[in-house]
Motif scaffolding. Structure first.
Motif, short mmCIF file in Angstrom:
data_model
loop_
_atom_site.label_atom_id
_atom_site.label_comp_id
_atom_site.label_asym_id
_atom_site.label_seq_id
_atom_site.Cartn_x
_atom_site.Cartn_y
_atom_site.Cartn_z
N THR A 12 0.86 -1.19 0.00
CA THR A 12 0.00 0.00 0.00
C THR A 12 0.89 1.23 0.00
N THR A 13 0.31 2.35 0.38
CA THR A 13 1.05 3.60 0.49
C THR A 13 0.93 4.14 1.91
N PRO A 14 1.83 5.02 2.32
CA PRO A 14 1.67 5.65 3.64
C PRO A 14 0.32 6.35 3.78
N GLY A 15 -0.16 6.97 2.71
CA GLY A 15 -1.46 7.64 2.75
C GLY A 15 -2.60 6.67 3.03
N PHE A 16 -2.52 5.49 2.44
CA PHE A 16 -3.54 4.46 2.69
C PHE A 16 -3.54 4.07 4.16
N ALA B 134 -5.13 6.68 6.19
CA ALA B 134 -6.58 6.64 6.02
C ALA B 134 -7.21 5.57 6.92
N LEU B 135 -6.53 4.43 7.05
CA LEU B 135 -7.05 3.38 7.93
C LEU B 135 -7.10 3.88 9.38
N GLY B 136 -6.12 4.66 9.77
CA GLY B 136 -6.13 5.26 11.11
C GLY B 136 -7.25 6.28 11.25
N ALA C 228 -4.46 -4.25 7.75
CA ALA C 228 -4.28 -3.35 6.60
C ALA C 228 -4.36 -4.14 5.29
N MET C 229 -3.83 -5.34 5.29
CA MET C 229 -3.89 -6.16 4.08
C MET C 229 -5.31 -6.62 3.80
N ARG C 230 -6.11 -6.89 4.84
CA ARG C 230 -7.52 -7.21 4.64
C ARG C 230 -8.23 -6.02 3.98
N ALA D 176 -14.62 -0.29 3.53
CA ALA D 176 -13.76 -1.44 3.86
C ALA D 176 -13.43 -1.45 5.35
N CYS D 177 -13.12 -0.30 5.88
CA CYS D 177 -12.82 -0.20 7.32
C CYS D 177 -14.02 -0.60 8.15
#
Length: 117
Positions: free
Chosen positions: A37-41, A44-46, A71-73, A87-88
């Motif tokens: 993924t990317t740091p931005g992704f 976003a999860l946070g 994060a991989m899920r 998704a979250c």
């Protein structure tokens, strides 16, 4: 030149940290690389409350192996066309459902089957 090896004693020594899925060992860049993924992704999860990385003394995010698996899920769902926020929410609800099922099993309550209407 010699390098000193520092050993930590106690319950959080090097061996227990190595085996601890919740130990925040990975920087954002490393976590992004490991999860594809990317740091931005990851940020976003946070933001959406899926993972809450620990902050280092300098304020940098640190992720655990358990958080990387989560994060991989999320990445898999997003790759299938699900929006990040959805998704979250899906993953949070799945985890809540699993927890409720485990609690019911511990209390000896039978699992209810969904009706096939």
């Amino acid at each position: 030149m010699t390098t000193a090896i520092h050993r930590t004693t106690g319950p959080h020594g090097p061996v227990s940290r190595f085996d601890d899925d919740d130990y925040p060992a990975y920087t954002t860049g490393c976590a992004a690389e490991m999860t594809g993924t990317t740091p931005g992704f990851l940020r976003a999860l946070g933001y959406h409350g899926l993972v809450t990385p620990v902050r280092s003394g300098g304020g940098h995010r640190r992720f655990s192996r358990r958080q990387l698996r989560i994060a991989m899920r999320a990445r898999d769902l997003v790759d299938q066309g699900t929006a990040v926020d959805a998704a979250c929410r899906i993953i949070i609800l799945e985890d809540q459902l699993d927890s409720a099922r485990r609690t019911n099993e511990q209390l000896g309550r039978p699992r209810r089957q969904a009706s096939g209407g």
